[in-house]
Design a protein around this motif. Structure first.
Motif, PDB file in Angstrom:
ATOM      1  N   LEU A 116       0.209   7.527 -47.287  1.00 12.30           N
ATOM      2  CA  LEU A 116       1.482   7.745 -47.980  1.00 12.30           C
ATOM      3  C   LEU A 116       2.669   7.445 -47.069  1.00 12.30           C
ATOM      4  CD1 LEU A 116       1.015  10.950 -50.179  1.00 12.30           C
ATOM      5  CD2 LEU A 116       1.447   8.620 -50.960  1.00 12.30           C
ATOM      6  N   LEU A 117       2.555   7.824 -45.795  1.00 14.94           N
ATOM      7  CA  LEU A 117       3.637   7.541 -44.848  1.00 14.94           C
ATOM      8  C   LEU A 117       3.846   6.033 -44.682  1.00 14.94           C
ATOM      9  CD1 LEU A 117       3.050  10.225 -42.057  1.00 14.94           C
ATOM     10  CD2 LEU A 117       4.999  10.069 -43.624  1.00 14.94           C
ATOM     11  N   ILE A 123       6.696   0.025 -37.416  1.00 14.24           N
ATOM     12  CA  ILE A 123       6.204   1.144 -38.228  1.00 14.24           C
ATOM     13  C   ILE A 123       6.637   2.467 -37.609  1.00 14.24           C
ATOM     14  CG2 ILE A 123       4.132   2.410 -38.927  1.00 14.24           C
ATOM     15  CD1 ILE A 123       4.526   0.108 -40.718  1.00 14.24           C
ATOM     16  N   LYS A 124       6.502   2.573 -36.281  1.00 15.84           N
ATOM     17  CA  LYS A 124       6.920   3.802 -35.591  1.00 15.84           C
ATOM     18  C   LYS A 124       8.394   4.075 -35.807  1.00 15.84           C
ATOM     19  CE  LYS A 124       3.554   3.846 -31.790  1.00 15.84           C
ATOM     20  NZ  LYS A 124       3.390   3.716 -30.322  1.00 15.84           N
ATOM     21  N   VAL A 169       7.355   1.495 -45.768  1.00 18.23           N
ATOM     22  CA  VAL A 169       7.547   0.102 -46.192  1.00 18.23           C
ATOM     23  C   VAL A 169       8.533   0.018 -47.361  1.00 18.23           C
ATOM     24  CG1 VAL A 169       6.406  -1.925 -47.171  1.00 18.23           C
ATOM     25  CG2 VAL A 169       5.288  -0.635 -45.355  1.00 18.23           C
ATOM     26  N   VAL A 170       8.458   0.968 -48.274  1.00 16.29           N
ATOM     27  CA  VAL A 170       9.341   0.941 -49.448  1.00 16.29           C
ATOM     28  C   VAL A 170      10.798   1.220 -49.058  1.00 16.29           C
ATOM     29  CG1 VAL A 170       9.923   2.139 -51.597  1.00 16.29           C
ATOM     30  CG2 VAL A 170       7.554   1.530 -51.118  1.00 16.29           C
ATOM     31  N   LEU A 171      11.016   2.185 -48.164  1.00 18.94           N
ATOM     32  CA  LEU A 171      12.376   2.638 -47.867  1.00 18.94           C
ATOM     33  C   LEU A 171      13.070   1.854 -46.756  1.00 18.94           C
ATOM     34  CD1 LEU A 171      12.015   6.530 -48.124  1.00 18.94           C
ATOM     35  CD2 LEU A 171      12.752   4.897 -49.877  1.00 18.94           C
ATOM     36  N   MET A 231       3.978  -9.418 -44.345  1.00 21.01           N
ATOM     37  CA  MET A 231       2.954  -8.667 -43.615  1.00 21.01           C
ATOM     38  C   MET A 231       2.931  -7.203 -44.040  1.00 21.01           C
ATOM     39  SD  MET A 231       2.325  -8.290 -39.497  1.00 21.01           S
ATOM     40  CE  MET A 231       3.690  -7.160 -39.169  1.00 21.01           C
ATOM     41  N   TYR A 232       4.097  -6.599 -44.138  1.00 18.92           N
ATOM     42  CA  TYR A 232       4.160  -5.177 -44.498  1.00 18.92           C
ATOM     43  C   TYR A 232       3.977  -4.956 -46.004  1.00 18.92           C
ATOM     44  CZ  TYR A 232       5.571  -4.501 -39.711  1.00 18.92           C
ATOM     45  OH  TYR A 232       5.582  -4.491 -38.337  1.00 18.92           O
ATOM     46  N   PHE A 233       4.314  -5.961 -46.795  1.00 20.11           N
ATOM     47  CA  PHE A 233       4.032  -5.883 -48.230  1.00 20.11           C
ATOM     48  C   PHE A 233       2.522  -5.783 -48.465  1.00 20.11           C
ATOM     49  CE2 PHE A 233       2.883  -8.326 -52.090  1.00 20.11           C
ATOM     50  CZ  PHE A 233       3.422  -7.485 -53.046  1.00 20.11           C
ATOM     51  N   PHE A 234       1.752  -6.620 -47.767  1.00 22.85           N
ATOM     52  CA  PHE A 234       0.295  -6.564 -47.887  1.00 22.85           C
ATOM     53  C   PHE A 234      -0.261  -5.274 -47.274  1.00 22.85           C
ATOM     54  CE2 PHE A 234       0.712 -11.349 -47.987  1.00 22.85           C
ATOM     55  CZ  PHE A 234       0.382 -11.467 -49.330  1.00 22.85           C
ATOM     56  N   LEU A 235       0.374  -4.817 -46.203  1.00 24.63           N
ATOM     57  CA  LEU A 235      -0.054  -3.558 -45.591  1.00 24.63           C
ATOM     58  C   LEU A 235       0.133  -2.389 -46.560  1.00 24.63           C
ATOM     59  CD1 LEU A 235      -1.027  -1.892 -43.190  1.00 24.63           C
ATOM     60  CD2 LEU A 235       1.329  -1.871 -42.327  1.00 24.63           C
ATOM     61  N   MET A 236       1.240  -2.403 -47.311  1.00 27.40           N
ATOM     62  CA  MET A 236       1.474  -1.365 -48.319  1.00 27.40           C
ATOM     63  C   MET A 236       0.394  -1.407 -49.395  1.00 27.40           C
ATOM     64  SD  MET A 236       4.776  -0.845 -50.825  1.00 27.40           S
ATOM     65  CE  MET A 236       4.336  -2.310 -51.778  1.00 27.40           C
ATOM     66  N   ASN A 237       0.020  -2.608 -49.817  1.00 32.87           N
ATOM     67  CA  ASN A 237      -1.055  -2.745 -50.809  1.00 32.87           C
ATOM     68  C   ASN A 237      -2.385  -2.258 -50.252  1.00 32.87           C
ATOM     69  OD1 ASN A 237      -0.402  -4.465 -53.498  1.00 32.87           O
ATOM     70  ND2 ASN A 237       1.006  -5.041 -51.868  1.00 32.87           N
TER      71      ASN A 237
END
Length: 321
Positions: free
Chosen positions: A41-42, A294-295, A47-49, A57-63
């Motif tokens: 969830l984090l 991410i951090k 990624v959304v906010l 890269m982060y769009f796929f990571l969210m998926n």
């Protein structure tokens, strides 16, 4: 033997018939589940906010985090409930749902990992064309294709599993797993699912070869980079993905590529826990341990929370004064 078309439930494998151990299993699974859900969830919220993470890269990571969140939620809550309530039962429809969603999320997970390898290939091997190739529309199509392939994969394997006539309702696993259900079949229709499995293995092997080839190209491109710092930066975006792919393939192989014969219930449970729970639990940590973006995004979330609380207190004090 009874025919499950006239029976409304299956009986799952118990972790223990000792009440104290059942309670212990409940709390262990609760801790694992809360950790896995919180971590994924984090990742999704970050990624959304955070607009800095609005990249392919982060769009796929969210998926990927969404599939992990779904897969760990399919079996763990039911296992927790059974341990807490001292029961083994799951309804026929509940069993069908478990098989479908487990395969659906697993198939989508693998498809997203393949898309992520292609994204890394374009980013490192064709950096000047990256924005042109990996634009928003392409990313949406790739993610949509991954989810649709998961739905088709889950539908085919669920239908291939439950078209069978079962001779028993006792499953040698703590959740409804297609291979264990096929062992209960007393008709030749199980060959339909075997055929689907062979077809799926061929496709998965093709995807695996694609990932290997892309990483061979990536490594060759990285070695041609003159700057040591740039080389490390390029590898730092690939190592987490490569680790997750290796973990996914290792746990899947451990679960399904085993010698034929009657394996013990303990071995079945251990393998199932490793492939079904370990990946969703570890993936958020693998992607965040060495990822500064991410951090930073997660720190911003905590700082935003503190800022919001401080602002609320200040506003309240102003109103009171």
């Amino acid at each position: 033997m009874p025919n499950l078309t006239s029976i409304s439930e299956f009986l799952l494998l118990e972790f223990s018939d000792i009440r104290d151990l059942q309670i212990l299993h409940f709390f262990v699974f609760l801790a694992v589940y809360v950790t896995a859900v919180t971590g994924n969830l984090l990742i999704i919220i970050a990624v959304v906010l955070d607009h800095h993470l609005h990249t392919p890269m982060y769009f796929f990571l969210m998926n990927l985090a969404l599939t992990d969140l779904g897969s760990v939620s399919i079996m763990v809550p039911k296992a927790m409930a059974n341990s807490l309530l001292n029961t083994r039962s799951i309804s026929y429809s509940g069993c069908v749902a478990q098989v479908f969603f487990l395969i659906f999320f697993g198939g989508s997970d693998f498809a997203i990992l393949v898309a992520m390898s292609y994204d890394r290939y374009i980013a490192i091997c064709k950096p000047l064309q990256y924005e042109t190739i990996m634009h928003r529309g392409v990313c949406m199509q790739m993610a949509g294709g991954a989810w649709i392939s998961g739905i088709l994969y889950g539908t085919l394997h669920t239908a291939g599993t439950f078209v069978n006539t079962f001779c028993s309702n006792m499953i040698n696993q703590f959740f409804c797993e297609a291979p264990q259900l096929l062992k209960l079949s007393c008709s030749d229709l199980y060959l339909v699912e075997i055929g689907l499995v062979i077809f799926s293995v061929v496709i998965a092997l093709g995807c695996f070869i694609f990932i290997v080839l892309t990483y061979m190209e990536i490594i060759a491109a990285v070695l041609r980079i003159p700057s040591v710092h740039s080389r490390k930066k390029a590898l730092s975006t690939c190592i987490p993905h490569l680790t997750v792919v290796s973990l996914f393939l290792f746990t899947g192989t451990l679960a399904y590529v085993r010698p034929p014969g009657n394996t013990s219930a303990e071995i079945n449970v251990i393998c199932a826990v490793i492939y079904a729970i370990l990946s969703p639990l570890l993936n958020p940590f693998i992607y965040s341990i060495r990822n500064k973006e991410i951090k930073t995004a997660l720190l911003k979330l905590t700082d935003f929370g503190r800022f919001s609380q401080t602002s609320s207190r200040e506003i309240l004090l102003v109103k009171l004064s």
